[in-house]
Scaffold this active site. Structure first.
Site, PDB file in Angstrom:
ATOM      1  N   PRO A  92       0.954   3.886   0.543  1.00  0.00           N
ATOM      2  CA  PRO A  92       0.227   2.946  -0.321  1.00  0.00           C
ATOM      3  C   PRO A  92       1.206   1.990  -1.020  1.00  0.00           C
ATOM      4  O   PRO A  92       2.204   2.428  -1.583  1.00  0.00           O
ATOM      5  CB  PRO A  92      -0.468   3.873  -1.315  1.00  0.00           C
ATOM      6  CG  PRO A  92      -0.611   5.164  -0.581  1.00  0.00           C
ATOM      7  CD  PRO A  92       0.628   5.280   0.256  1.00  0.00           C
ATOM      8  N   GLU A  93       0.912   0.694  -0.932  1.00  0.00           N
ATOM      9  CA  GLU A  93       1.766  -0.318  -1.555  1.00  0.00           C
ATOM     10  C   GLU A  93       1.073  -0.868  -2.801  1.00  0.00           C
ATOM     11  O   GLU A  93       0.055  -0.334  -3.237  1.00  0.00           O
ATOM     12  CB  GLU A  93       2.077  -1.414  -0.543  1.00  0.00           C
ATOM     13  CG  GLU A  93       2.819  -0.895   0.683  1.00  0.00           C
ATOM     14  CD  GLU A  93       3.199  -1.986   1.676  1.00  0.00           C
ATOM     15  OE1 GLU A  93       3.174  -3.172   1.305  1.00  0.00           O
ATOM     16  OE2 GLU A  93       3.513  -1.643   2.827  1.00  0.00           O
TER      17      GLU A  93
END
Length: 270
Positions: A2-3
């Site tokens: 997840p960014e």
């Protein structure tokens, strides 16, 4: 992993459930994830009221009226589940509110983390002190990039992924932003003309804003807290599109840089 957009989407989803709520159950279900979970977390947070949620880089922050802030990192595969029908093996933290809402932090690979900081000094935490400016803030500018890139022979992509230069950027959105700005990913950062940095900043902000609006991208196990998948992958221009036609008609290429896939167009990016 997840960014920034995925973490921002997660924080916004959690805010709709947690903000203003009293925590009546705080149950860490193991002693550690990537590093030890604070052993006094249950004692410090049970009975506390959530006063706000925010994000710093790829970290989510849950603030309480006791002056404690729970900081979480989703690692490679972490996600929050809201009102799950049952508790699963890899739900490592359980939160329950006085109104009966149940949240579970699920992380089957256990690369995430949980930390408990005093709110008043949270930004002095070494992990935060090491971070560069937020890319969606006014502190992030072409001037900042010019100073960071001056004299550097490392590729522009590798420096944009350096959290000390700009916080929260990850592989997907750097690939997309460099394509939008027309900059070759392996170009030495110090050789990128300063006149090209302003369009790059605009591209970074635009791609992040669009990704947040779309709920992030879906990779591996990522999903929003309500279980919905992110749909920004439908807007990818180059990422994950090796061999497909670019907007110019040439095929999208892929190379490996530092163990990560880089997607780009040799014609559109110089």
């Amino acid at each position: 992993m997840p960014e920034l957009p995925e973490v921002e989407t997660t924080v916004r989803g959690l805010a709709s459930v947690l903000e203003g709520e009293l925590l009546v159950r705080v149950e860490p279900r193991r002693a550690d994830l990537r590093r030890p979970i604070p052993p006094d977390m249950r004692q410090r947070l049970t009975g506390a009221r959530v006063t706000g949620l925010r994000r710093r880089a790829k970290y989510g922050m849950i603030e309480t009226d006791r002056g404690d802030t729970l900081v979480f990192h989703l690692g490679m595969s972490g996600r929050w589940r809201v009102d799950p029908a049952e508790i699963e093996k890899h739900d490592h933290l359980i939160l329950k509110t006085a109104t009966g809402r149940l949240l579970a932090l699920n992380d089957h690979r256990r690369f995430g983390s949980l930390d408990l900081l005093r709110t008043e000094s949270a930004m002095d935490w070494p992990a935060f002190q090491a971070l560069g400016p937020e890319p969606l803030s006014d502190d992030f500018s072409a001037k900042v990039l010019a100073q960071a890139f001056a004299g550097r022979s490392a590729s522009i992509k590798s420096l944009l992924l350096d959290q000390r230069i700009v916080a929260g950027l990850g592989n997907i959105y750097v690939c997309e932003a460099l394509f939008m700005a027309g900059i070759k990913p392996n170009k030495p950062a110090g050789r990128v003309a300063k006149t090209r940095l302003e369009p790059l900043v605009v591209a970074i902000k635009e791609v992040l804003a669009s990704a947040i609006k779309a709920g992030g991208s879906t990779l591996r196990d990522y999903a929003q807290p309500d279980g919905e998948l992110g749909y920004f992958f439908k807007q990818w221009r180059v990422y994950g599109r090796e061999g497909e036609a670019c907007q110019c008609g040439q095929p999208v290429l892929r190379r490996i840089d530092g163990g990560r896939s880089t997607f780009y167009c040799a014609k559109c990016q110089r």
